[in-house]
Design a protein around this motif. Structure first.
Motif, short mmCIF file in Angstrom:
data_model
loop_
_atom_site.label_atom_id
_atom_site.label_comp_id
_atom_site.label_asym_id
_atom_site.label_seq_id
_atom_site.Cartn_x
_atom_site.Cartn_y
_atom_site.Cartn_z
N ARG A 66 0.77 -1.21 -0.10
CA ARG A 66 0.01 -0.04 -0.05
C ARG A 66 0.81 1.36 0.16
O ARG A 66 1.83 1.31 0.65
N ALA A 67 0.37 2.46 -0.75
CA ALA A 67 1.34 3.55 -0.95
C ALA A 67 0.84 4.26 0.36
O ALA A 67 -0.40 4.05 0.85
N PRO A 68 1.71 5.32 0.89
CA PRO A 68 1.35 5.79 2.12
C PRO A 68 0.24 6.71 1.92
O PRO A 68 -0.77 6.70 2.93
N GLU A 69 -0.14 7.10 0.88
CA GLU A 69 -1.39 8.02 0.49
C GLU A 69 -2.05 7.45 -0.84
O GLU A 69 -1.37 7.38 -1.82
N ALA A 70 -3.40 7.30 -0.66
CA ALA A 70 -4.00 7.09 -2.06
C ALA A 70 -3.97 8.23 -3.05
O ALA A 70 -3.98 9.36 -2.44
N ILE A 71 -4.31 8.01 -4.25
CA ILE A 71 -4.24 9.16 -5.24
C ILE A 71 -5.93 9.55 -5.28
O ILE A 71 -6.85 8.50 -5.18
N GLY A 72 -6.04 10.82 -5.08
CA GLY A 72 -7.68 11.21 -5.29
C GLY A 72 -8.21 11.38 -3.94
O GLY A 72 -7.42 10.96 -2.90
N ALA A 73 -9.40 11.43 -3.91
CA ALA A 73 -10.05 11.81 -2.43
C ALA A 73 -10.45 10.42 -1.87
O ALA A 73 -10.61 9.69 -2.58
N ARG A 74 -10.07 10.25 -0.73
CA ARG A 74 -10.53 9.13 0.15
C ARG A 74 -11.86 9.07 0.49
O ARG A 74 -12.51 10.21 0.96
N PRO A 75 -12.68 7.91 0.53
CA PRO A 75 -13.78 8.00 1.09
C PRO A 75 -14.06 8.33 2.40
O PRO A 75 -12.94 7.84 3.32
N ARG A 76 -15.12 8.79 3.00
CA ARG A 76 -15.23 8.93 4.31
C ARG A 76 -15.63 7.79 5.08
O ARG A 76 -16.29 6.88 4.74
N GLY A 77 -14.50 7.59 6.00
CA GLY A 77 -14.78 6.32 6.92
C GLY A 77 -15.71 6.19 7.85
O GLY A 77 -16.39 7.25 8.44
N GLN A 78 -16.05 5.16 8.05
CA GLN A 78 -17.17 4.67 9.17
C GLN A 78 -17.06 3.46 9.97
O GLN A 78 -16.43 2.54 9.55
N ASP A 79 -16.77 3.69 11.28
CA ASP A 79 -16.54 2.76 12.20
C ASP A 79 -17.72 1.85 12.58
O ASP A 79 -17.46 0.80 13.18
N GLY A 80 -18.95 2.31 12.21
CA GLY A 80 -19.93 1.58 12.76
C GLY A 80 -20.94 1.46 11.62
O GLY A 80 -20.93 2.21 10.35
#
Length: 496
Positions: A66-80
């Motif tokens: 895995r690269a340190p940062e993904a290219i483009g916008a990252r999706p909003r994370g959800q823990d639940g």
């Protein structure tokens, strides 16, 4: 690098300087000689260049790190879990909308369909304000690497730029609400992996790998000076890099099919006829013998999947069906006998609205314009016969070498309201297309139900401003009218 949702400066400059050229999409032009030169350049350079900002990113793409940062916008994370409330539901089946519904999403799947005012019960709540919730869209005929770049840019740009552009276009595809695509030819395996690993954002990709073609067929991109091929002649560059695979005779077809399956193809693509933009193979030509086609079909079936063919004419369609092909791509010149045969065999008709309109190629020569006219007239007849004989019909776009047209991807879907009611069109682009994807059986890289909103289905969801029971006008401006985009339970857009 510019933001993923904006064109790169180099592309903008190329578009400005080439504004007199029309690269709009029309009938399939994957036989264009410029396609060969594009891949000759791109793939020759990719083997000797690092192109994602350094060695770490290259290893992330091709070695699984895995690269340190993904290219483009990252999706909003959800823990639940998430609870989407107060919505109208289009479930992907084509039935009327359900009023005042809520959807609970957990672990990337739809957990439950509930009353619209359901209690959150530990979930993050998103009030949809009475808007329509629908499944993510599926384009069943998409060229992931080739859609968002002009022919001239492909011929002159660095290979790294071409691949970065493909990744950027993949993100834009997702942000148009297209959460899955069936890639129908080209080297999409690396981009699929990068998307699946979260390195870039993009739709789920069902890759076919190299297009398998006979000598002189629609996937033979060699120039005249490269013919004849001797017994010891090396493969052409586009063959070595997986754009196309030339195969003559049952043994060669079998080998090339098995190679694509080894690389991870979810289905096999063969060229069974000519095309409008072809330099060598005329539109009316029939390609591959029935025995050759059957060799590919049997190899695919041995792996639990299927074969599809590029073809337009009745003779080619019928030959492919006799060989066991499960999906006819294009087929706009079909006659009633061919359509009856499709229906009887339970084959899919993967149609595109090639209508010689503002989205079509402009050809300088009369012969290709005439072939284009024939296909456009055939398109109208094809949709009528598909309904009359109850053929399983899929929607796709086949946008190729056209960054100006990719933003209009959903306009190609809205055109179908000329032939169907709006909910039937949406069902074709969701639940019906998902049925076609499911033909890949155990080769399906995304186990689970796509294209439907039901308990247990993968949570690929859109919330839209619009009423699809009345029209599909909202598709003309997805940036404005798609208010929420979710793929696998991850929010890529939320403007509610």
């Amino acid at each position: 690098m510019p933001p993923a949702n904006h064109p790169a400066p180099q592309l903008a400059h190329s578009a400005h300087s080439l504004q007199s050229l029309n690269h709009a999409q029309g009938a399939c032009c994957c036989g264009s000689p410029l396609l060969q030169r594009f891949h000759d350049r791109m793939m020759a350079e990719i083997s000797r260049r690092h192109f994602l900002g350094g060695t770490a990113a290259v290893m992330a793409l091709f070695a699984g790190v895995r690269a340190p940062e993904a290219i483009g916008a990252r999706p909003r994370g959800q823990d639940g879990p998430l609870l989407l409330t107060h919505l109208r539901l289009f479930d992907g089946s084509g039935t009327p909308l359900r009023e005042n519904v809520a959807i609970r999403v957990e672990d990337g799947r739809i957990q439950a369909i509930l009353p619209g005012d359901a209690e959150a019960e530990g979930a993050e709540l998103i009030d949809c304000g009475g808007r329509v919730l629908m499944p993510g869209l599926i384009d069943a005929h998409w060229h992931t690497t080739l859609a968002g770049i002009t022919q001239v840019a492909a011929m002159t740009a660095d290979a790294g730029y071409v691949h970065l552009l493909a990744a950027s276009e993949a993100e834009r595809t997702l942000m148009r609400g297209v959460t899955s695509v069936r890639d129908v030819g080209g080297p999409a395996f690396a981009l699929k992996r990068a998307i699946d690993e979260g390195i870039v954002a993009g739709p789920r990709i069902f890759p076919a790998g190299a297009m398998i073609s006979q000598t002189s067929g629609h996937g033979d991109f060699r120039l005249r000076h490269e013919v004849p091929r001797g017994a010891t002649t090396p493969l052409s560059e586009q063959e070595r890099q997986g754009v196309a695979a030339i195969a003559d005779g049952e043994a060669e077809v079998l080998r090339r099919t098995r190679e694509q399956l080894m690389l991870g193809a979810t289905q096999i693509k063969l060229m069974a006829g000519g095309g409008v933009a072809s330099t060598y193979d005329p539109l009316d030509s029939t390609q591959f013998t029935e025995r050759e086609l059957r060799a590919a079909v049997e190899a695919a079936e041995d792996w639990g999947t299927y074969a599809m063919v590029h073809v337009y004419t009745p003779r080619g369609i019928q030959r492919a069906l006799r060989a066991g092909v499960r999906s006819i791509e294009h087929g706009q010149l079909a006659d009633e006998e061919s359509v009856r045969m499709m229906a009887g065999e339970g084959a899919w008709w993967s149609l595109q609205p090639f209508l010689q309109d503002e989205d079509s190629n402009v050809y300088p020569d009369a012969a290709r314009r005439e072939a284009q006219r024939q296909v456009a007239e055939g398109t109208v007849r094809a949709y009528e016969m598909a309904q009359r004989f109850d053929v399983k019909t899929a929607w796709g776009t086949d946008i190729l070498f056209n960054p100006q047209n990719t933003p209009n991807q959903l306009r190609h879907l809205a055109k179908l309201t000329r032939f169907y009611d709006p909910l039937t069109v949406l069902a074709m682009a969701t639940g019906r297309n998902a049925e076609l994807l499911s033909l890949s059986g155990p080769r399906n890289p995304y186990p689970g139900t796509l294209g439907r909103i039901e308990p247990g289905a993968l949570a690929d969801l859109l919330v839209v401003d619009g009423d699809p029971s009345q029209n599909l006008d909202f598709l003309a401006d997805p940036e404005r009218h798609l208010r929420l985009i979710m793929k696998g339970g991850r929010l890529h857009k939320d403007s509610l």
